[in-house]
Design an enzyme around this catalytic site. Structure first.
Site, PDB file in Angstrom:
ATOM      1  N   HIS A 342     147.559  -9.261  53.442  1.00  0.00           N
ATOM      2  CA  HIS A 342     146.098  -9.554  52.667  1.00  0.00           C
ATOM      3  C   HIS A 342     146.407  -9.496  51.490  1.00  0.00           C
ATOM      4  CE1 HIS A 342     141.867  -8.806  52.161  1.00  0.00           C
ATOM      5  NE2 HIS A 342     142.292  -8.210  51.173  1.00  0.00           N
ATOM      6  N   CYS A 343     146.060 -10.605  50.774  1.00  0.00           N
ATOM      7  CA  CYS A 343     146.228 -10.660  49.284  1.00  0.00           C
ATOM      8  C   CYS A 343     144.934 -10.549  48.424  1.00  0.00           C
ATOM      9  CB  CYS A 343     146.668 -12.335  49.084  1.00  0.00           C
ATOM     10  SG  CYS A 343     147.097 -12.909  47.330  1.00  0.00           S
ATOM     11  N   PRO A 344     144.985  -9.400  47.647  1.00  0.00           N
ATOM     12  CA  PRO A 344     143.969  -9.155  47.038  1.00  0.00           C
ATOM     13  C   PRO A 344     143.778 -10.372  45.851  1.00  0.00           C
ATOM     14  CG  PRO A 344     145.977  -7.772  46.214  1.00  0.00           C
ATOM     15  CD  PRO A 344     146.493  -8.469  47.311  1.00  0.00           C
ATOM     16  N   SER A 347     141.360 -12.231  47.376  1.00  0.00           N
ATOM     17  CA  SER A 347     140.480 -11.415  48.192  1.00  0.00           C
ATOM     18  C   SER A 347     140.368 -12.033  49.717  1.00  0.00           C
ATOM     19  CB  SER A 347     139.063 -11.817  47.371  1.00  0.00           C
ATOM     20  OG  SER A 347     139.220 -11.244  46.290  1.00  0.00           O
TER      21      SER A 347
END
Length: 502
Positions: A342-344, A347
């Site tokens: 999950h890449c912040p 998003s």
């Protein structure tokens, strides 16, 4: 067949011909000796999950001989299966014999309490998948999460939190302590910190209609978007005007190439952020929407994943049997096919359907950073009034080219992080493996070969791995057949044939 299924009276001659039944759970079940069965299981720790020498279980012996009391005891004995981590047996008696996986014992503890206490992750996963009530309190007021916290079982706590609700974290035992407080009192600080953070995450993700809650779900994507736009604007205002596109056509086009690549990267960034990363379809009876009075979820007995004992494919949160390489993202609260991470910064999860967009975004931005950085250096160095010494040149640029210098410094510091991420992604694409699989390789049975060594069954070679992802947009989950190793005899025969040929 019928003769094989009859009770076999195994006897031993002792003294004056007195006969005794064999002291095992199969004979006790077949003869309906419930007291002996209880003693063997509860006191001596004998297993009900293993077959006898001819392949029959104690449950079958009791059923075939119409031993109702023994049969009822075995079916209700799901607590023992949970205590000893016997997931396959638990699955068998729940699905085939309709045993209740959520019945409490005399102390008010359900099988989920015991599995959480012992830290048997597969049992916890199966019980939660079968809608076991994670908020049940025993006589001491402990929920399964309390017991997992007391024992410091971080993985068990993680699974219970993901499949549960915020209220589970706030439940107090008879002494007024929450799971986080019990973990802290037991000196399990890592678990206590995790549970404390979990409350804040629930507030952020499920904080209702508050504007802060909505903004927090956007992650860092708006910040990254604004940063790229600001850098582009600075570059176009402070650097490009120094090149005359008509007189220096090659230099001018080279300068504008950086703008084109950065803009193309923004398009990929938008696609990656907005695109479905490969969400697995959820069961309509999602655990967060289930009423306590609803019946248990029916399990597909014929599912190959369950028959093979691949319990990690059960998702207790989405209530699905997910594909082998899928994983549940706690941030998105969804299972994602070929979950990478999950890449912040975008998003969104990176998975099967948007990994190509993510990699193209990185590749385009790295190329843009190299070109724009080079153009900026040329722009400042070619100033006729710029001094030759570095310190003097730096002071002169700060005064006469502040925009170009600020762009160059920002570009320089961002460059190394983006390049490192691009290299890592390129390496993984060439091997058809995800970031999650690289980090947790030894946790997944499908990534272990002979002798327990790491083996990636989806690696079809650099050329095919790269072409599949870049052309088709994703890699199929098709295992590469492992070449069988030749035995010493086969090697000797090959050598003899070779010697004869010579």
């Amino acid at each position: 067949m019928s003769s094989q299924m009859e009770v076999v009276e195994e006897t031993t001659e002792v003294g004056g011909g007195e006969e005794f039944l064999k002291n095992d759970v199969y004979t006790a079940a077949a003869y309906g000796d419930v007291e002996k069965l209880k003693r063997l299981v509860d006191v001596e720790g004998c297993s009900l999950a293993d077959p006898d020498g001819i392949g029959y279980y104690a449950l079958q012996w009791a059923a075939l001989n119409n031993r109702t009391a023994a049969l009822q005891y075995i079916i209700e004995n799901t607590h023992v299966a949970a205590q000893y981590g016997q997931t396959a047996f638990l699955y068998h008696i729940v699905t085939k014999w309709n045993a209740d996986p959520d019945v409490p014992d005399s102390d008010g503890r359900s099988p989920l309490h015991w599995a959480a206490y012992k830290g048997f992750i597969d049992c916890i996963r199966l019980l939660l998948f079968l809608d076991a009530y994670s908020g049940r309190q025993d006589k001491e007021g402990y929920t399964p999460l309390h017991w997992a916290a007391i024992k410091g079982n971080l993985e068990a706590c993680t699974m219970l939190v993901q499949a549960g609700k915020k209220e589970d974290l706030m439940v107090q035992d008879n002494t007024g302590l929450t799971p986080a407080q019990l973990a802290s009192d037991s000196n399990h600080q890592q678990v206590a910190i995790f549970l404390g953070n979990a409350i804040r995450i629930f507030d952020r993700l499920y904080g209702g209609s508050s504007q802060f809650g909505k903004l927090s779900k956007l992650g860092h994507a708006p910040l990254l978007w604004c940063t790229i736009i600001a850098l582009l604007a600075t570059y176009m205002y402070s650097v490009i005007p120094g090149f005359n596109i008509w007189k220096l056509s090659l230099s001018g086009l080279f300068a504008w190439l950086g703008v084109f690549l950065a803009t193309s990267g923004l398009v990929m960034f938008y696609r990656c952020s907005r695109k479905d990363p490969g969400y697995v379809k959820m069961n309509p009876r999602n655990s967060r929407n289930i009423r306590d009075d609803e019946p248990l979820l029916k399990v597909d007995l014929g599912n190959p994943a369950l028959l093979a004992g691949n319990w990690s494919q059960l998702c207790a949160s989405c209530k699905i049997i997910r594909p082998l390489r899928a994983k549940h993202c706690s941030t998105c609260d969804r299972c994602v096919e070929q979950f990478d991470h999950h890449c912040p910064w975008v998003s969104n999860c990176i998975g099967k359907k948007n990994k190509r967009d993510f990699f193209m975004f990185l590749l385009l931005e790295v190329s843009a950073m190299v070109i724009t950085g080079a153009v900026t250096i040329i722009r400042t160095v070619r100033d006729p009034a710029a001094p030759k010494r570095f310190v003097a040149w730096l002071n002169y640029s700060a005064t006469h080219h502040p925009g170009a210098l600020s762009f160059l410094i920002t570009d320089f510091f961002l460059f190394f992080g983006v390049v490192a991420l691009t290299i890592v992604q390129a390496t993984q694409i060439s091997q058809n493996i995800t970031t999650n699989e690289m980090a947790n390789g030894m946790r997944y049975s499908y990534l272990r070969g002979p002798g327990g060594r790491f083996r990636n069954p989806y690696d079809h070679g650099i050329r095919k791995n790269c072409s599949d992802l870049l052309i088709n947009g994703y890699n199929e989950d098709v295992e590469h057949p492992e070449q069988p190793s030749l035995s010493a005899l086969e090697l000797g025969m090959i050598q003899m044939a070779s010697d004869r040929a010579l």
